[in-house]
Write a protein that holds these residues in place. Sequence first.
Motif, short mmCIF file in Angstrom:
data_model
loop_
_atom_site.label_atom_id
_atom_site.label_comp_id
_atom_site.label_asym_id
_atom_site.label_seq_id
_atom_site.Cartn_x
_atom_site.Cartn_y
_atom_site.Cartn_z
N ILE A 1 -10.22 25.71 -21.92
CA ILE A 1 -10.63 24.31 -21.81
C ILE A 1 -11.01 23.99 -20.37
O ILE A 1 -10.31 24.36 -19.44
CB ILE A 1 -9.47 23.35 -22.20
CG1 ILE A 1 -8.93 23.68 -23.60
CG2 ILE A 1 -9.89 21.89 -22.07
CD1 ILE A 1 -9.66 23.11 -24.74
N ILE B 1 -9.91 16.75 -31.63
CA ILE B 1 -9.38 18.13 -31.69
C ILE B 1 -7.85 18.07 -31.77
O ILE B 1 -7.19 17.68 -30.80
CB ILE B 1 -9.78 18.93 -30.42
CG1 ILE B 1 -11.30 18.94 -30.20
CG2 ILE B 1 -9.22 20.35 -30.47
CD1 ILE B 1 -12.08 19.81 -31.14
N MET C 1 -14.72 23.23 -24.54
CA MET C 1 -13.74 24.11 -25.18
C MET C 1 -14.47 25.39 -25.60
O MET C 1 -15.44 25.32 -26.36
CB MET C 1 -13.17 23.40 -26.41
CG MET C 1 -12.11 24.17 -27.14
SD MET C 1 -11.43 23.09 -28.45
CE MET C 1 -10.35 24.22 -29.26
N VAL D 1 -14.69 17.23 -23.36
CA VAL D 1 -14.27 18.36 -22.52
C VAL D 1 -15.05 19.58 -23.03
O VAL D 1 -15.71 19.50 -24.07
CB VAL D 1 -12.75 18.61 -22.60
CG1 VAL D 1 -11.96 17.40 -22.14
CG2 VAL D 1 -12.31 19.03 -24.01
N THR E 1 -11.98 20.60 -17.99
CA THR E 1 -12.07 19.15 -17.90
C THR E 1 -12.77 18.79 -16.59
O THR E 1 -13.00 19.65 -15.74
CB THR E 1 -10.66 18.49 -17.91
OG1 THR E 1 -10.02 18.79 -16.65
CG2 THR E 1 -9.81 18.99 -19.06
N SER F 1 -12.53 15.50 -27.36
CA SER F 1 -11.13 15.94 -27.40
C SER F 1 -10.26 15.00 -28.24
O SER F 1 -9.15 15.37 -28.61
CB SER F 1 -10.57 16.09 -25.98
OG SER F 1 -10.65 14.88 -25.27
N CYS G 1 -14.33 11.15 -24.14
CA CYS G 1 -13.25 12.15 -24.08
C CYS G 1 -13.78 13.58 -24.04
O CYS G 1 -13.00 14.52 -24.24
CB CYS G 1 -12.36 11.98 -25.30
SG CYS G 1 -13.29 12.31 -26.82
N LEU H 1 -5.82 16.55 -28.66
CA LEU H 1 -6.01 17.15 -27.35
C LEU H 1 -6.16 16.12 -26.24
O LEU H 1 -5.59 16.26 -25.16
CB LEU H 1 -7.22 18.09 -27.39
CG LEU H 1 -7.54 18.84 -26.10
CD1 LEU H 1 -6.38 19.71 -25.64
CD2 LEU H 1 -8.80 19.70 -26.29
N VAL H 2 -6.92 15.07 -26.48
CA VAL H 2 -7.14 14.07 -25.42
C VAL H 2 -5.81 13.50 -24.92
O VAL H 2 -5.63 13.27 -23.73
CB VAL H 2 -8.08 12.93 -25.90
CG1 VAL H 2 -7.48 12.11 -27.03
CG2 VAL H 2 -8.48 12.04 -24.73
N THR I 1 -10.43 12.66 -17.99
CA THR I 1 -10.95 12.60 -19.37
C THR I 1 -10.57 11.23 -19.93
O THR I 1 -9.39 10.88 -19.96
CB THR I 1 -10.33 13.72 -20.23
OG1 THR I 1 -10.69 14.97 -19.66
CG2 THR I 1 -10.84 13.65 -21.67
N ALA J 1 -6.29 23.97 -30.09
CA ALA J 1 -6.61 24.42 -28.73
C ALA J 1 -5.81 25.65 -28.35
O ALA J 1 -6.02 26.22 -27.28
CB ALA J 1 -6.36 23.29 -27.74
#
Length: 173
Positions: free
Chosen positions: A72, A62, A52, A50, A74, A59, A48, A23-24, A36, A67
């Motif tokens: 989400i 993940i 969720m 966030v 940020t 993230s 990182c 995800l990041v 992020t 996701a």
Amino acid sequence: MFNLKFTLNGEAAEVLVAHGAMLVDILRDQLTLTGTKKGCGKGECGACTVIMNGIAVNSCMIPAMKAFGSVIETIEGIAPKNGVHPLQESFMDEGAVQCGFCTPGMIMSAKALLDHRPHPTSEEIKEAIGGNICRCTGYVKIEKAIQRAAEEIEKAKNEEVKCQKGRDSCANL
Ligand code: FES
Ligand code: FES
């Protein structure tokens, strides 16, 4: 490749991602939300972080696939239009930012806490940012900033209630 659909900072988002992507990297590289940060890349620094589905997560840990369908938030999405979030303001006012690398992650962990616990104890604050590493400030100013933001949010809520009852001017709300 697969089509990742989710809600990002209040809006529907859709992006084609590679299997195995985290995800990041999707947030930073494909959606250019570089607020992020990516530090360790293995779940150890919290840069990182966030939110969720209401929970602060790293993230970098993940898989993007997970996701799918999620909500989400940020750092780019927390401020009101033309303003800053009380946490952003209090971090600046309390001098809780030096190099700033940890700050977005700290703020997201703090926001997840305050969303659920508007009046956190010092222990709860410490616990909430326990996975966020800061190499610069020590943690005293950060904890103070989170406490101050909690107070500011409470104050703003009280003002809003007064305003709704017509006792005060609503001009600044
Ligand atoms: S970059 Fe995700 S925890 Fe360090
Ligand atoms: S302000 Fe530099 S790492 Fe926290």
